[in-house]
Design an enzyme around this catalytic site. Structure first.
Site, PDB file in Angstrom:
ATOM      1  CB  VAL A  11     -50.570 -35.641  12.997  1.00  0.00           C
ATOM      2  CG1 VAL A  11     -50.623 -34.283  12.307  1.00  0.00           C
ATOM      3  CG2 VAL A  11     -49.775 -35.545  14.292  1.00  0.00           C
ATOM      4  CB  CYS A 266     -44.834 -35.445  20.837  1.00  0.00           C
ATOM      5  SG  CYS A 266     -46.211 -35.593  19.688  1.00  0.00           S
TER       6      CYS A 266
END
Length: 440
Positions: A11, A266
């Site tokens: 990220v 995730c």
């Protein structure tokens, strides 16, 4: 704008690079000196299409830099993005140690107003904890400095993260401070020139939105896997069912592909963290819990098909494996279904010869010392001398293979397709037995 990104993982690196690409001055901080050295040399630690050349371009333009110096990083950015990992604890809750360490460092070194942006996926209430940590550090320094904490969850798909950031379908920002919100609007203005994509809400709603989105997508996947298993029992075809329900605009086709379960960095951890958050609040998320249970069971489906066809004892057999990453266009093997399948096959005495276009190096690290696993450099190379073929990841290069060549290379001409890549009639006309998920 001057921006600091704390963390150069998936990220952080994507976010920092994309923010630099629209003209911002971005400094990325990481305490891993070797990773920073490689980044400064233009090498990136992850496989993400389009990212490497973007990193190099923005470094050459002077808009993107990397450092291990915490004080320099805190001093640089008006906006301090916390984009560190939040791995699951043993009880399934998110580990916030790295998030709090980043916040503590901001409080320890800040000398002027800062906006601390939680980009990491964090449980509801984390912004309050981050704010308290910063306040504590400032109190120890006997300083009164204004700051704001906002939530800005990421919605990046591995394999398409650059496009997702540069062309977002929504930008969620949670906060109350008008100054901070104005800065976030200014920051994201270049990404929404076509139409307004910014959704401003309170912090807790923004934090919950991220978990809710991933839980919804995970539920759709598990729902289709449940239907696929039912389709086999009823002798129906789940691919026809998928088309039948996906054509309803209220449902749509996205995330309705049955297979061997979801994995990655995730969905598994975020589903677990949401369940943990709900329990702590005295609430049971029955639908999300069911999605998690279905997914765990689904990762064993391909093993069950192999055992049913070949027997429980696979000693002396070699299983060719196409695909190791949890999805195509990434080298990520976290919670990948391939890991469950490989463990099952090894436990039954088989050898594995695997091919993946991107994840081989990561698989070699994971299975270091395991002599019964080989890695091929080409798809057909993995088949030489193998008994059967199992497909775990839907890479594009697997979609139109030479079935006659596959038959000639396998000792037993059988394909176990965990991603329903082929029309069942095509491999069967080539003389191959073909087992898929939920199809007639």
């Amino acid at each position: 704008m001057k921006i600091t990104v704390i963390g150069t993982g998936y990220v952080g690196l994507v976010s920092g690079t994309c923010l630099a690409d629209v003209g911002n001055d971005v400094l990325c901080l990481d305490l891993d000196a070797e990773k920073i050295r490689l980044l400064q040399e233009g090498s990136i630690p992850i496989f993400e299409p389009g990212l490497e050349w973007m990193v190099k371009r923005n470094m050459a333009a002077g808009r993107l830099r990397f450092t291990t110096d915490i004080e320099e990083a805190v001093g640089h950015g008006l906006l301090q993005f916390i984009a560190v990992g939040t791995p699951p604890d043993q009880d399934g809750s998110a580990d916030l140690d790295s998030v709090m360490a980043g916040a503590r460092n901001v409080g320890r070194f800040m000398t002027e107003y800062k906006v601390v942006v939680n980009k990491s996926t964090v449980p509801v209430g984390t912004a309050e904890q981050v704010s308290a940590v910063i306040a504590d550090e400032l109190a120890q320094r006997q300083l009164t400095i204004d700051y704001s904490v906002v939530s800005n969850p990421e919605f990046l798909k591995e394999g398409a993260a650059v496009d997702d950031f540069m062309k977002p379908d929504r930008i969620v920002v949670g906060g109350q401070d008008a100054r901070a919100l104005d800065l976030m609007r200014e920051l994201y203005a270049p990404f929404q020139r076509n139409h307004e994509r910014l959704l401003i809400m309170d912090v807790k709603s923004a934090e919950l939105t991220k978990y809710a989105a991933n839980a919804m997508l995970a539920t759709r996947i598990s729902f289709m896997n449940d239907l696929a298993n039912l389709s086999e029992s009823l002798q129906a075809d789940v691919e026809l069912v998928r088309k039948g329900i996906g054509s309803d605009p209220r449902i749509g086709f996205d995330f309705l592909y049955p297979g061997v379960g979801y994995g990655g960095s995730c969905f598994p951890k975020d589903v677990q963290a949401l369940l943990r958050t709900a329990r702590a609040a005295g609430h049971e998320l029955k639908v999300v819990q069911a999605a998690e249970e279905v997914n765990q069971a689904q990762k064993a489906v391909l093993t069950q098909k192999i055992v049913k066809r070949l027997g429980e004892d696979l000693s002396g057999m070699t299983i060719a494996l196409w695909g190791l990453a949890f999805k195509p266009n990434t080298d990520d093997m976290r919670e990948a279904p391939s890991r469950v399948l490989i463990a099952d096959l090894l436990a039954r005495g088989a050898r594995v010869r695997a091919y993946d276009p991107a994840a081989t190096r990561e698989a070699q690290r994971i299975f270091a010392g395991e002599t019964r696993i080989e890695f091929a450099s080409m798809p057909m190379e993995a088949l030489k001398g193998a008994d059967v073929l199992a497909i775990v990841t839907e890479w594009k290069e697997f979609r139109a293979p030479n079935f006659a060549a596959i038959k000639s290379l396998l000792k037993t001409p059988v394909i176990f397709d965990g991603r329903n890549l082929y029309d069942p009639g095509v491999p069967r006309r080539a003389g191959l037995e073909y087992f898929s998920i939920g199809r007639r």
